[in-house]
Scaffold this motif. Structure first.
Motif, short mmCIF file in Angstrom:
data_model
loop_
_atom_site.label_atom_id
_atom_site.label_comp_id
_atom_site.label_asym_id
_atom_site.label_seq_id
_atom_site.Cartn_x
_atom_site.Cartn_y
_atom_site.Cartn_z
N PHE A 148 49.33 60.65 36.57
CA PHE A 148 47.88 60.47 36.53
C PHE A 148 47.43 60.10 35.12
CE2 PHE A 148 43.70 62.31 35.61
CZ PHE A 148 42.92 61.69 36.58
N THR A 149 47.92 60.85 34.12
CA THR A 149 47.55 60.60 32.73
C THR A 149 48.07 59.25 32.26
OG1 THR A 149 47.62 62.98 32.31
CG2 THR A 149 47.65 61.53 30.40
N TYR A 150 49.28 58.90 32.68
CA TYR A 150 49.89 57.61 32.30
C TYR A 150 49.02 56.45 32.78
CZ TYR A 150 53.12 53.66 32.55
OH TYR A 150 53.71 52.42 32.44
N ARG A 151 48.62 56.49 34.04
CA ARG A 151 47.81 55.42 34.60
C ARG A 151 46.45 55.34 33.92
NH1 ARG A 151 49.07 56.30 41.08
NH2 ARG A 151 51.19 55.43 41.05
N ARG A 152 45.88 56.49 33.64
CA ARG A 152 44.56 56.52 33.00
C ARG A 152 44.63 55.96 31.58
NH1 ARG A 152 39.89 58.87 34.23
NH2 ARG A 152 38.43 59.26 32.51
N THR A 153 45.67 56.34 30.84
CA THR A 153 45.83 55.85 29.48
C THR A 153 46.06 54.35 29.47
OG1 THR A 153 46.81 57.98 28.84
CG2 THR A 153 47.12 56.14 27.34
N LYS A 154 46.84 53.84 30.43
CA LYS A 154 47.08 52.40 30.52
C LYS A 154 45.78 51.66 30.75
CE LYS A 154 50.63 50.33 31.37
NZ LYS A 154 51.48 49.41 30.60
N ARG A 155 44.92 52.20 31.63
CA ARG A 155 43.64 51.54 31.90
C ARG A 155 42.75 51.55 30.66
NH1 ARG A 155 43.90 54.51 36.84
NH2 ARG A 155 42.38 56.00 36.01
N GLN A 156 42.74 52.67 29.94
CA GLN A 156 41.91 52.77 28.75
C GLN A 156 42.37 51.81 27.66
OE1 GLN A 156 42.16 56.99 27.90
NE2 GLN A 156 40.27 57.43 28.99
N LEU A 157 43.69 51.68 27.49
CA LEU A 157 44.21 50.77 26.48
C LEU A 157 43.97 49.32 26.86
CD1 LEU A 157 47.55 52.53 25.51
CD2 LEU A 157 45.47 52.35 24.14
N ALA A 158 43.99 49.04 28.17
CA ALA A 158 43.71 47.68 28.62
C ALA A 158 42.24 47.32 28.37
CB ALA A 158 44.03 47.54 30.10
N ALA A 159 41.36 48.32 28.55
CA ALA A 159 39.93 48.09 28.34
C ALA A 159 39.59 48.00 26.86
CB ALA A 159 39.12 49.20 28.99
N GLN A 160 40.31 48.77 26.02
CA GLN A 160 40.05 48.74 24.59
C GLN A 160 41.39 48.79 23.84
OE1 GLN A 160 37.73 51.96 22.99
NE2 GLN A 160 38.03 51.31 20.90
N PRO A 161 41.98 47.62 23.54
CA PRO A 161 43.24 47.57 22.81
C PRO A 161 43.11 48.21 21.44
CG PRO A 161 42.70 45.43 23.76
CD PRO A 161 41.48 46.29 23.90
N LEU A 162 44.22 48.76 20.94
CA LEU A 162 44.20 49.42 19.65
C LEU A 162 43.92 48.46 18.50
CD1 LEU A 162 47.25 51.85 20.00
CD2 LEU A 162 44.84 52.41 20.16
N ASP A 163 44.35 47.19 18.67
CA ASP A 163 44.17 46.25 17.57
C ASP A 163 42.77 45.64 17.53
OD1 ASP A 163 44.26 44.61 19.77
OD2 ASP A 163 46.11 43.60 19.21
N LEU A 164 41.96 45.84 18.60
CA LEU A 164 40.59 45.33 18.65
C LEU A 164 40.50 43.85 18.31
CD1 LEU A 164 38.72 48.28 16.90
CD2 LEU A 164 38.89 47.81 19.34
N GLY A 165 41.53 43.11 18.75
CA GLY A 165 41.52 41.68 18.52
C GLY A 165 41.99 41.27 17.14
#
Length: 253
Positions: A159-176
């Motif tokens: 559950f946490t893995y899928r949620r984290t993947k969605r969050q990173l897809a919505a806001q990448p760490l590099d911010l472009g």
């Protein structure tokens, strides 16, 4: 530490009529939940801070791009943005740090020898998974207790893995922006949720109960705290009010 131990012992005494020989195990779970409930305001503050940083992330990315060759101007512009949006650069970080001492103390309480002599069904709270394997194997009386814990931890980790993947897809760490290591971190970060499996396998059962309870609470708590963000965007990145308004226009048409 002795205060925490005394509280757990008193809880175990109160739960004795209901849980008999597993009263101490039940007290560990209940005590962990009570502590997590007590620090919930800090979790809410951390969530608000994370949401605030997420909200201004695109503007920060634009500033980094605009002032890439002028670090001093970039620093000033970022401070001005934080002041304008009333967002602290450390929003969400301090509340998370304030929770750490309580979790550290609880882990050491339950990983010590204080739980020796108590059991969760056939599994002694002071033993490890290796002890369960040595006395009956994977499907032995104690081994089956661990199998239940592993199944629960795996479900929470997925559950946490899928949620984290969605969050990173919505806001990448590099911010472009080209950030060294951001891609690798984005790949590894979701997998950290499965580290709890290793923890449960190597710590005493009492500590494993604390870890499982706390991890499960964290997963449910974050889903609850960040549900508003999903609801406000209609679940697809489009503001709910705008979706509703466009639906009304279509109806009139």
């Amino acid at each position: 530490m002795s205060v925490f131990a005394s509280l757990v012992e008193r809880l175990a005494d109160l739960l004795q009529p209901l849980f008999a020989t597993t009263a101490t195990a039940a007290a560990i779970v209940l005590f962990t939940m009570l502590v997590r409930l007590a620090v919930h305001p800090l979790s809410r503050a951390a969530a608000r801070g994370q949401k605030a940083r997420t909200r201004i992330a695109p503007q920060l990315a634009a500033l980094r791009k605009k002032h890439a060759k002028n670090p001093e101007r970039l620093k000033k512009a970022m401070l001005e943005l934080h002041a304008k949006e009333k967002v602290s650069p450390f929003a969400g970080i301090l509340p998370s740090l304030l929770q750490a001492p309580a979790f550290f103390l609880m882990y050491h309480l339950f990983s010590g020898d204080r739980m020796a002599g108590h059991t969760l069904f056939a599994a002694p709270l002071g033993d490890h998974w290796a002890d369960a394997l040595a006395h009956g194997g994977v499907f032995g009386p104690a081994g089956r207790v661990y199998l239940v814990l592993f199944a629960l931890v795996t479900a929470v980790a997925v559950f946490t893995y899928r949620r984290t993947k969605r969050q990173l897809a919505a806001q990448p760490l590099d911010l472009g922006q080209p950030t060294p290591g951001a891609g690798a971190i984005s790949k590894v970060m979701p997998l950290l949720s499965f580290a709890t499996l290793i923890t449960v396998a190597v710590v005493p059962l009492a500590a494993a109960l604390y870890v499982v309870t706390s991890t499960t609470w964290s997963a449910v708590e974050r889903a609850f705290l960040f549900r508003e963000e999903k609801e406000s965007t209609g679940g697809k990145g489009k503001p709910a009010s705008r979706k509703k308004a466009s639906g009304a226009v279509a109806t009139r048409a």
